[in-house]
Enzyme design. Sequence first.
Site, PDB file in Angstrom:
ATOM      1  N   ASP A   1      -8.886  10.710   0.026  1.00 38.16           N
ATOM      2  CA  ASP A   1      -9.399  12.034   0.396  1.00 38.16           C
ATOM      3  C   ASP A   1      -8.886  13.040  -0.633  1.00 38.16           C
ATOM      4  OD1 ASP A   1      -6.755  12.241   1.450  1.00 38.16           O
ATOM      5  OD2 ASP A   1      -7.449  12.076   3.521  1.00 38.16           O
TER       6      ASP A   1
ATOM      7  N   HIS B   1      -4.457   9.903  -1.544  1.00 41.78           N
ATOM      8  CA  HIS B   1      -4.567  11.171  -0.797  1.00 41.78           C
ATOM      9  C   HIS B   1      -4.298  12.284  -1.812  1.00 41.78           C
ATOM     10  CE1 HIS B   1      -4.882   9.394   3.151  1.00 41.78           C
ATOM     11  NE2 HIS B   1      -3.827   8.634   2.928  1.00 41.78           N
TER      12      HIS B   1
ATOM     13  N   ASN C   1       0.848  -1.197   0.000  1.00 43.88           N
ATOM     14  CA  ASN C   1       0.000   0.000   0.000  1.00 43.88           C
ATOM     15  C   ASN C   1       0.880   1.243   0.000  1.00 43.88           C
ATOM     16  OD1 ASN C   1      -2.751   1.083   0.496  1.00 43.88           O
ATOM     17  ND2 ASN C   1      -1.960   1.694   2.507  1.00 43.88           N
TER      18      ASN C   1
ATOM     19  N   GLU D   1      -7.253   4.867   0.821  1.00 46.60           N
ATOM     20  CA  GLU D   1      -7.252   5.954   1.832  1.00 46.60           C
ATOM     21  C   GLU D   1      -7.703   7.265   1.186  1.00 46.60           C
ATOM     22  OE1 GLU D   1      -3.514   6.209   3.960  1.00 46.60           O
ATOM     23  OE2 GLU D   1      -3.301   4.031   4.056  1.00 46.60           O
TER      24      GLU D   1
HETATM   25  O1  9MR Z   1      -4.881   8.748   9.926  1.00 47.94           O
HETATM   26  C1  9MR Z   1      -3.640   8.528  10.561  1.00 47.94           C
HETATM   27  C2  9MR Z   1      -3.377   9.640  11.554  1.00 47.94           C
HETATM   28  O2  9MR Z   1      -4.329   9.645  12.588  1.00 47.94           O
HETATM   29  C3  9MR Z   1      -1.973   9.495  12.125  1.00 47.94           C
HETATM   30  O3  9MR Z   1      -1.690  10.594  12.956  1.00 47.94           O
HETATM   31  C4  9MR Z   1      -0.981   9.394  10.989  1.00 47.94           C
HETATM   32  C5  9MR Z   1       0.427   9.208  11.512  1.00 47.94           C
HETATM   33  O4  9MR Z   1       1.338   9.105  10.473  1.00 47.94           O
HETATM   34  O5  9MR Z   1      -1.306   8.296  10.162  1.00 47.94           O
HETATM   35  C6  9MR Z   1      -2.524   8.485   9.533  1.00 47.94           C
HETATM   36  O6  9MR Z   1      -2.777   7.469   8.590  1.00 47.94           O
HETATM   37  C7  9MR Z   1      -1.833   7.318   7.542  1.00 47.94           C
HETATM   38  C8  9MR Z   1      -1.880   5.880   7.118  1.00 47.94           C
HETATM   39  O7  9MR Z   1      -1.633   5.049   8.205  1.00 47.94           O
HETATM   40  C9  9MR Z   1      -0.876   5.604   6.017  1.00 47.94           C
HETATM   41  N1  9MR Z   1      -1.039   6.505   4.914  1.00 47.94           N
HETATM   42  C10 9MR Z   1      -1.091   7.913   5.254  1.00 47.94           C
HETATM   43  C11 9MR Z   1      -2.146   8.161   6.305  1.00 47.94           C
HETATM   44  C12 9MR Z   1      -2.260   9.640   6.597  1.00 47.94           C
HETATM   45  O8  9MR Z   1      -1.087  10.104   7.186  1.00 47.94           O
END
Ligand code: 9MR
Length: 370
Positions: free
Chosen positions: A292, A261, A225, A290
């Site tokens: 957005d 993203h 991923n 993921e």
């Molecule tokens: O949504 C997640 C957020 O709450 C955390 O603070 C962050 C830390 O790096 O990670 C976010 O999720 C990530 C995901 O695990 C991997 N891809 C990027 C996402 C957004 O940062």
Amino acid sequence: MSTTSTTSTIGSESTTRTTRPSRTRLRLAGALATVLVAAGVVGGPAAQAGEQHGKPLTLADLAQRHGRYFGSATDNPELTDPAYTALLGSEFDMITPGNGMKWYATEPQQGVFDWSNGDEIVNLARANHQKVRGHTLVWHNQLPSWLTSREWTADELRAVLKNHIFAEARHYRGKVYSWDVVNEAFNEDGTYRETIFYKTLGPGYIADALRWAHQADPHAKLYLNDYNIEATGPKSDAYYQLAKDLKAQGVPLDGIGLQAHLALQYGYPTTLEENLRRFSQLGLDTALTEVDVRMLLPATEEKVAQQADWYRDMTEACLAVRRCVGITVWDYTDKYSWIPAVFTGEGAALPWDEQLQPKPAYFALREALK
Ligand code: 9MR
């Protein structure tokens, strides 16, 4: 930008029937059709309006008609918000824990496991008849400090990695639909990211991780991923090459997760569909994992409309490629989006606003799924 016009290859069965139907048969078929339409099961104005039994069809209902899922990420602190959990439980059929299954949460001390956050989300999803995408077994971020604060030999780190993957994938065996086994392994230029795992173990850690995850949970779909691999280009080419090599070696890899993203100011990945298709042709599933679409604030009517177009285009691209199995938004409401905390002055990235009201993006998703 609403430029992609696509045709779904799903459900395009050709009929081989040659005999002419009798009048009675036609009458019966007509009566049956009337009943089904009245019940909102097929066709008819209600179904076209996305309703069934007077209730609007959810994104999950609409996606299921294409053999796809429609999911949302969620996070444990948000689960105390009843208005939020009501929509989370009804609109989606796939859930990804945003943080609860990451290494820092699940193995806070070496060999000491804490499944509470992951379990809370898995249990909620099961109660709502939803599946779960496990996220994530191996990532260079959100690692516990016992792991990052010292040097490891290759043998030691290999044992640590194997133990973590076995423990977690075994714990959730049969409870997750898929695992993001390795997350974000490449740099933008397609070279390997110099993570603790890569530096200590070399690139073979990815194949090892996939093999261990498969041994621990043979039925989970195993994914790699990453972000910024929606369009073709050096980073997504690196995944294509790696996936090809792994398949040739018989390594258990089932899919590639494209995080998606996106940000309005950086443009839409116009080669998304082509990119999904080439992974499909390798015999792999793909998923938008993921999604957005953030923007520079304030959100104007124009930006929000453009965002809706992007959500529509992404959905159409996925529906156009047979092995694109589903779409997950990285939480569904701006109330709980990760964006504002990380990108100053940006936000409004999700299909529901901070008051949990649907935005044009939500209606665009419905349109694309109809
Ligand atoms: O949504 C997640 C957020 O709450 C955390 O603070 C962050 C830390 O790096 O990670 C976010 O999720 C990530 C995901 O695990 C991997 N891809 C990027 C996402 C957004 O940062």
